[in-house]
Write an enzyme that holds these catalytic residues in place. Structure first.
Site, short mmCIF file in Angstrom:
data_model
loop_
_atom_site.label_atom_id
_atom_site.label_comp_id
_atom_site.label_asym_id
_atom_site.label_seq_id
_atom_site.Cartn_x
_atom_site.Cartn_y
_atom_site.Cartn_z
N ASP A 126 0.89 -1.18 -0.07
CA ASP A 126 -0.15 0.13 0.02
C ASP A 126 0.46 1.37 0.12
O ASP A 126 2.12 1.08 0.52
CB ASP A 126 -1.07 0.35 1.52
CG ASP A 126 -2.29 0.89 1.39
OD1 ASP A 126 -2.65 0.88 0.20
OD2 ASP A 126 -2.17 1.33 1.67
N GLY A 127 0.53 2.34 -0.99
CA GLY A 127 0.75 4.14 -0.43
C GLY A 127 1.21 4.37 -1.72
O GLY A 127 2.36 5.57 -0.73
N ASN A 128 1.08 3.38 -2.67
CA ASN A 128 2.44 3.93 -3.93
C ASN A 128 1.54 5.10 -4.23
O ASN A 128 2.57 5.79 -4.94
CB ASN A 128 1.43 2.81 -5.09
CG ASN A 128 1.98 1.55 -4.73
OD1 ASN A 128 3.20 1.12 -4.31
ND2 ASN A 128 0.90 0.59 -4.81
N ASN A 174 -10.49 -1.49 -5.87
CA ASN A 174 -10.00 -1.44 -5.86
C ASN A 174 -10.30 -0.65 -7.65
O ASN A 174 -10.27 -0.01 -8.49
CB ASN A 174 -8.11 -1.72 -5.79
CG ASN A 174 -7.37 -1.20 -5.08
OD1 ASN A 174 -6.66 -2.73 -5.14
ND2 ASN A 174 -7.56 -0.70 -4.01
N GLU A 211 -0.15 -13.46 11.72
CA GLU A 211 0.58 -11.72 12.61
C GLU A 211 0.47 -10.60 11.83
O GLU A 211 0.67 -11.05 10.40
CB GLU A 211 1.39 -12.48 12.83
CG GLU A 211 1.23 -13.69 14.38
CD GLU A 211 1.71 -12.71 15.42
OE1 GLU A 211 1.17 -11.70 15.81
OE2 GLU A 211 0.80 -13.70 16.74
N ARG A 264 0.35 7.64 -2.78
CA ARG A 264 0.89 8.52 -1.79
C ARG A 264 2.29 9.01 -1.91
O ARG A 264 2.70 9.97 -1.18
CB ARG A 264 0.67 7.83 -0.46
CG ARG A 264 -0.81 8.18 0.71
CD ARG A 264 -1.47 7.91 1.37
NE ARG A 264 -1.19 6.47 1.19
CZ ARG A 264 -1.03 5.66 2.98
NH1 ARG A 264 -0.92 5.89 4.18
NH2 ARG A 264 -1.62 4.35 2.08
#
Length: 208
Positions: free
Chosen positions: A4-6, A53, A184, A8
């Site tokens: 994630d975060g591409n 998406n 986890e 941004r």
């Protein structure tokens, strides 16, 4: 892994989103190499595109992502990566929206690698848990008596031990919840294009 975060990352670097996706695709290739070559991780599941998406991204961005997917599949195919490392590749999700040529390429790669069992890469594309539930129902209709073991055997992927998510958000965002109930979750604040091998090593050391 939830990369994630591409967008941004692109915004922070004053770059167009297309370059964010381009850097992200190259980083995914690096990440898969680290997993297999350096840490001998036998099964890797990558959340390429969620159903959300696909529904909410504009067509231009979606086309860019699919072109990058096509580019790297061609590259890996040409380099014989799957044969050299005995990697089975699975494409999981509702793939009906994909261009016909890309879909054909994916089906051919899956078929060609389906007998390999040393490593496995699962690419989730237009995936949602509701899609998986529908697929499970289709598979178990033939049974007279359905129990938990039969459902488990018909999941689209195996149980997940460790989830790595970049971008700082502490949520699954639809990442296979049935298989993630005991996983986890390791969250990195940095965006996906900035992840490096040391980050992966830290996540594995934290987990083990």
């Amino acid at each position: 892994v939830i990369p994630d975060g591409n967008r941004r990352w692109a915004k922070e670097h004053n770059l167009p989103n297309v370059l964010g996706y381009s850097y992200a695709a190259k980083k995914l290739e690096d990440f898969l190499k680290w997993c297999i070559n350096d840490f001998d991780i036998r099964e890797i599941t990558v959340y390429v595109l969620s159903k959300e998406n696909v529904e909410k991204r504009n067509k231009k961005e979606l086309d860019i992502i699919l072109r990058l997917l096509n580019k790297y599949l061609e590259k890996w195919d040409k380099d014989n990566i799957f044969e050299k490392k005995e990697i089975r590749i699975n494409f999981i999700g509702d793939l009906g929206f994909l261009p016909e040529k890309l879909l054909y390429k994916m089906e051919r790669l899956h078929k060609r690698t389906e007998n390999y069992n040393k490593y496995q890469i699962n690419l989730l594309i237009n995936y949602s848990v509701y899609y998986e539930i529908l697929k499970i129902i289709e598979k178990i209709k033939k049974y007279d008596n359905v129990n938990e073991e039969i459902i488990r055997e018909n999941l689209l992927i195996k149980d997940i031990d460790l989830i790595i998510r970049t971008g700082g958000y502490h949520r699954l965002s639809g990442f296979p919840p049935l298989q993630s109930s005991y996983a986890e979750i390791y969250v990195l604040e940095k965006y996906w294009p900035d992840i490096n091998k040391k980050d992966l090593e830290n996540a594995l050391n934290w987990f083990y």
